[in-house]
Design an enzyme around this catalytic site. Structure first.
Site, PDB file in Angstrom:
ATOM      1  N   GLU A 115      64.054  20.053  55.922  1.00 23.05           N
ATOM      2  CA  GLU A 115      64.658  20.026  54.595  1.00 23.05           C
ATOM      3  C   GLU A 115      65.157  18.623  54.314  1.00 23.05           C
ATOM      4  OE1 GLU A 115      67.618  23.080  53.266  1.00 23.05           O
ATOM      5  OE2 GLU A 115      67.373  23.770  55.327  1.00 23.05           O
ATOM      6  N   LYS A 117      67.715  15.975  53.547  1.00 25.85           N
ATOM      7  CA  LYS A 117      69.139  16.051  53.852  1.00 25.85           C
ATOM      8  C   LYS A 117      69.935  15.576  52.637  1.00 25.85           C
ATOM      9  CE  LYS A 117      72.263  14.399  57.485  1.00 25.85           C
ATOM     10  NZ  LYS A 117      73.153  13.686  56.576  1.00 25.85           N
ATOM     11  N   ASP A 119      72.840  14.317  50.513  1.00 29.61           N
ATOM     12  CA  ASP A 119      73.999  13.512  50.880  1.00 29.61           C
ATOM     13  C   ASP A 119      75.218  14.039  50.135  1.00 29.61           C
ATOM     14  OD1 ASP A 119      75.374  11.557  52.139  1.00 29.61           O
ATOM     15  OD2 ASP A 119      74.716   9.934  50.825  1.00 29.61           O
ATOM     16  N   GLU A 172      75.913  22.671  51.498  1.00 31.48           N
ATOM     17  CA  GLU A 172      76.310  21.318  51.127  1.00 31.48           C
ATOM     18  C   GLU A 172      76.741  21.334  49.660  1.00 31.48           C
ATOM     19  OE1 GLU A 172      75.755  19.400  53.776  1.00 31.48           O
ATOM     20  OE2 GLU A 172      76.073  17.364  53.036  1.00 31.48           O
ATOM     21  N   TYR A 220      72.142  26.682  53.512  1.00 34.47           N
ATOM     22  CA  TYR A 220      71.057  26.635  54.507  1.00 34.47           C
ATOM     23  C   TYR A 220      71.377  27.368  55.803  1.00 34.47           C
ATOM     24  CZ  TYR A 220      74.076  22.646  55.570  1.00 34.47           C
ATOM     25  OH  TYR A 220      75.151  21.856  55.808  1.00 34.47           O
ATOM     26  N   LYS A 310      67.368  10.317  59.907  1.00 34.21           N
ATOM     27  CA  LYS A 310      67.870   9.515  58.785  1.00 34.21           C
ATOM     28  C   LYS A 310      66.857   8.463  58.328  1.00 34.21           C
ATOM     29  CE  LYS A 310      72.759  10.192  59.250  1.00 34.21           C
ATOM     30  NZ  LYS A 310      74.073   9.544  59.230  1.00 34.21           N
ATOM     31  N   CYS A 404      70.305 -34.554  64.908  1.00 32.67           N
ATOM     32  CA  CYS A 404      69.216 -33.577  64.872  1.00 32.67           C
ATOM     33  C   CYS A 404      68.966 -33.029  66.272  1.00 32.67           C
ATOM     34  CB  CYS A 404      67.951 -34.236  64.342  1.00 32.67           C
ATOM     35  SG  CYS A 404      66.501 -33.199  64.536  1.00 32.67           S
ATOM     36  N   CYS A 407      65.166 -34.282  67.476  1.00 35.25           N
ATOM     37  CA  CYS A 407      64.793 -35.660  67.815  1.00 35.25           C
ATOM     38  C   CYS A 407      66.002 -36.549  68.086  1.00 35.25           C
ATOM     39  CB  CYS A 407      63.942 -36.256  66.706  1.00 35.25           C
ATOM     40  SG  CYS A 407      64.894 -36.576  65.215  1.00 35.25           S
ATOM     41  N   CYS A 422      67.615 -33.977  58.755  1.00 37.13           N
ATOM     42  CA  CYS A 422      67.338 -35.000  59.755  1.00 37.13           C
ATOM     43  C   CYS A 422      66.815 -36.243  59.035  1.00 37.13           C
ATOM     44  CB  CYS A 422      66.289 -34.477  60.737  1.00 37.13           C
ATOM     45  SG  CYS A 422      65.706 -35.739  61.879  1.00 37.13           S
ATOM     46  N   CYS A 427      60.175 -36.300  62.253  1.00 35.21           N
ATOM     47  CA  CYS A 427      60.763 -35.299  63.138  1.00 35.21           C
ATOM     48  C   CYS A 427      60.077 -33.942  63.036  1.00 35.21           C
ATOM     49  CB  CYS A 427      62.249 -35.158  62.845  1.00 35.21           C
ATOM     50  SG  CYS A 427      62.983 -33.723  63.603  1.00 35.21           S
TER      51      CYS A 427
HETATM   52 ZN   LIG Z   1      65.017 -34.760  63.783  1.00 33.92          ZN
END
Ligand SMILES: [Zn+2]
Length: 672
Positions: A115, A117, A119, A172, A220, A310, A404, A407, A422, A427
């Protein structure tokens, strides 16, 4: 697995946070943070309690059904104890559940009722001789609140049943989406969702407010009753009897002979959920046959024969293990949270973007924080909020590096811009080349990860260097344009598969200057004489080679000065040591040249004359592959001279020195 002390501290915090959440949710009808994040906190608690059962206490939210009573309404004891259902969050868990319960009814076919569910709010209805007498909230499962006065206002609730039975009915209470929108438009108080609105209505002291909100009921379950022989023997029979008695049921219920069939419904409902009259948050699965239900029984907390499956939530809670900097192709430095892997929106993720340093400050994010993360169609999830109450004091402030991490060049952040970059233009381009080399054939040979994929991963700031590949989870990739669900699976598989490549492929993949495939093989071969094992971790490679000086390398056959210098330089760089460490952490285990494959180990060959079955270069390579070496001139130390057509002085020399000679056929046989 954490140690006992750490687990105990974490459990206490999880309990505190969950108890607070429950109080706000069930008693004050407020949602402190999304239910999905609550679910993942609860899961973590369950897992920890599973590992450390001695830490389970009676007040743990995993041991209790739900609400603290509000105190204004009369309290009533339930006729039978109300259990909550065990949760599942994907089909895999459903199949595991199926296998577990099958053991109680071995060899028997099991059918299921599924079924959607709803909420809403769980409710027990009491009928005496067919007359409605009472409605009780679930409360703590033993005692609930009498809310007969508000439930009575539900238009679809019959006050008299079609037959004069005495029954306890479970169901419910909910509010339709349409009513929710109508009420939220007009009302002064805004509600987060229909469930909260329904919960608030049910607990009103004034029934008129409940009447305005138009409560609905879907039943239910039948609990205690005087049905005698007329009592239903299956869940399906219950639903039929409820209808016969004029009690409303959820019209969408399905009968299945196998769990496999449920997968389709699960997917369909996820797509259809927004078009339904009421909010649903998953499916409830029940074993249909009561005799089987009975034999499956229950655990201390939940019945074994039922499961709440769920829907995947777009939010979850996780813990930030570390914050690392990704350098994108434009040189942008992006802080990325490395998370405890967590299941969110249908897949497991391990990263969340933190965007930039200002964002980290604004959200007050620390390393070690428990956070709520959210996936909203983005490539990579983001951190929504920090659960500051979960802090232990051990969290660390994150400091954005001024250099950086790739590098070492300095970084710049122009006024008014959020992004730090950088300053070295080459780089990120270098980084891209290195990655493309790493995944290529001959190197780590990662199928499905070519240059395009590397580009995409870099552009999305999902990875910075090759080590990051090994920490990816499917969910980190699933929203990238190039990936379809199936491919993601294959890519992750082939990345993980490459954890066990030959050592020489790995050395080659590292992309050190002047180190080609042949040198990589020479190094691997040399390495295997140092360590008597079948596989080796990247960190042990560092341990052997880091102390090496140029002379140590040049002593290895086939390695010259230029290569040796490059190796020394590479291995003394701390960044490279860190790389090897991370590869080891990721579980890379590299294969050493095997004894069986080293059958020419220690043997020196001289090739002379023309070979017909393979080229000179191939012949050399084969000898090296099998652990042997090839030299240019014959000496007493030469093991074999391979004699091809029109062999010249080298053949003469071999005879002179009494060195063994091989014809091309003999040589081919030796290679095998
Ligand atoms: Zn760099």
């Amino acid at each position: 697995m954490p140690n006992h002390k750490a687990a105990s501290a974490r459990i206490n915090q999880l309990k505190k946070e969950l108890i607070k959440w429950n109080y706000h949710y069930f008693t004050l009808d407020e949602e402190l943070f999304p239910e999905a994040a609550r679910d993942s906190l609860k899961r973590e608690l369950e897992q920890l309690e599973g590992e450390f059962p001695d830490l389970i206490t009676a007040d743990s939210p995993t041991q209790r059904v739900g609400a603290v009573l509000l105190g204004k309404l009369p309290k009533v004891k339930h006729l039978s104890r109300k259990y909550s259902l065990a949760d599942a969050f994907n089909m895999e868990e459903v199949y595991e559940w199926g296998a577990r319960i099958q053991k109680f009814v071995e060899g028997e076919a099991v059918s299921f009722i599924a079924e959607p569910k709803i909420d809403g709010l769980n409710i027990s209805l009491h009928y005496e001789n067919g007359e409605f007498v009472r409605a009780i909230t679930r409360g703590d499962g033993v005692i609930g609140e009498d809310v007969s006065h508000t439930i009575r206002t539900a238009q679809n609730l019959p006050l008299t049943l079609a037959k004069k039975y005495t029954l306890e009915v479970g169901g419910e209470v909910y509010i339709t989406r349409k009513d929710f929108e109508r009420l939220n438009e007009g009302g002064e108080q805004q509600f987060a969702n229909p469930r909260n609105l329904a919960a608030g209505a049910v607990r009103q002291l004034d029934p008129q407010i409940a009447a305005d909100r138009n409560l609905q009921i879907a039943c239910y379950h039948i609990g205690k009753n005087n049905l005698g022989d007329a009592a239903p023997k299956s869940q399906q029979a219950i639903l039929e009897l409820l209808q016969e008695l004029n009690l409303p049921i959820n019209p969408l219920y399905y009968f299945y002979n196998s769990l496999k069939e449920i997968e389709k419904l699960y997917k369909e409902l996820q797509q259809k959920r927004d078009t339904l009259e009421f909010d649903i948050d998953g499916l409830v699965l029940k074993v249909n046959d009561f005799d089987q239900q009975q034999r499956m029984g229950r655990t201390a907390k939940t019945p074994r024969w039922a499961l709440a499956l769920k829907f995947p939530a777009a939010q979850a809670s996780s813990k930030i293990i570390d914050i690392q900097i990704q350098v994108g192709r434009t040189g942008a430095l992006t802080p990325v949270a490395h998370l405890q892997p967590v299941f969110v929106d249908g897949s497991t993720v391990s990263r969340a973007t933190l965007h930039n340093e200002e964002e980290i400050e604004r959200k007050d994010i620390h390393i070690g924080d428990t956070v709520i993360i959210q996936k909203a169609g983005d490539i990579i999830p983001e951190v929504v909020e920090v659960l500051t109450d979960m802090r232990t004091g051990l969290e660390q402030q994150f400091v954005m590096p001024l250099k950086c991490p790739i590098c070492g060049s300095h970084t710049v952040k122009p006024e008014g811009e959020a992004i730090r970059r950088c300053s070295n233009k080459k780089c990120s381009a270098r980084q891209r080349e290195q990655l493309a080399h790493f995944v290529a054939r001959g190197a780590m040979n990662i199928d499905g990860v070519g240059e395009k994929v590397v580009d995409q991963l870099l552009n999305a700031d999902i990875i910075t260097d090759a080590t990051d590949l090994y920490f990816l989870e499917e969910g980190d990739l699933i929203n990238l344009p190039l990936f379809k669900e199936k491919r993601v699976h294959n890519v992750i598989d082939s990345i993980r598969g490459s954890k066990h490549r030959p050592l020489h492929s790995f050395i080659f993949a590292l992309g050190m200057r002047y180190i080609g495939e042949k040198t990589a093989r020479d190094l691997a071969q040399h390495f295997s004489t140092k360590i008597n094992k079948q596989t080796v971790s990247p960190l042990s490679v560092a341990k052997i080679f880091e102390p090496y000086a140029v002379e140590d390398y040049t002593a290895i056959a086939g390695i010259g000065d230029k290569v040796a210098e490059s190796l020394v330089e590479w291995f003394k760089e701390p960044h490279n040591h860190h790389l090897l460490e991370r590869f080891s952490e990721a579980g890379l285990e590299l294969e050493l040249p095997q004894a069986a494959l080293s059958k020419l180990a220690g043997k020196t060959f001289v090739l002379t004359g023309t070979l017909h079955q393979l080229t000179r270069t191939d012949a050399k390579q084969k000898i090296i592959d099998l652990g042997g070496s090839v030299v240019g001139s014959v000496s007493k130390n030469t093991s074999y001279v391979v004699v091809g057509e029109s062999a010249g002085s080298k053949y003469e020399k071999a005879k002179e020195l009494d060195v063994a000679t091989l014809s091309e056929d003999e040589f081919m046989q030796m290679l095998g």
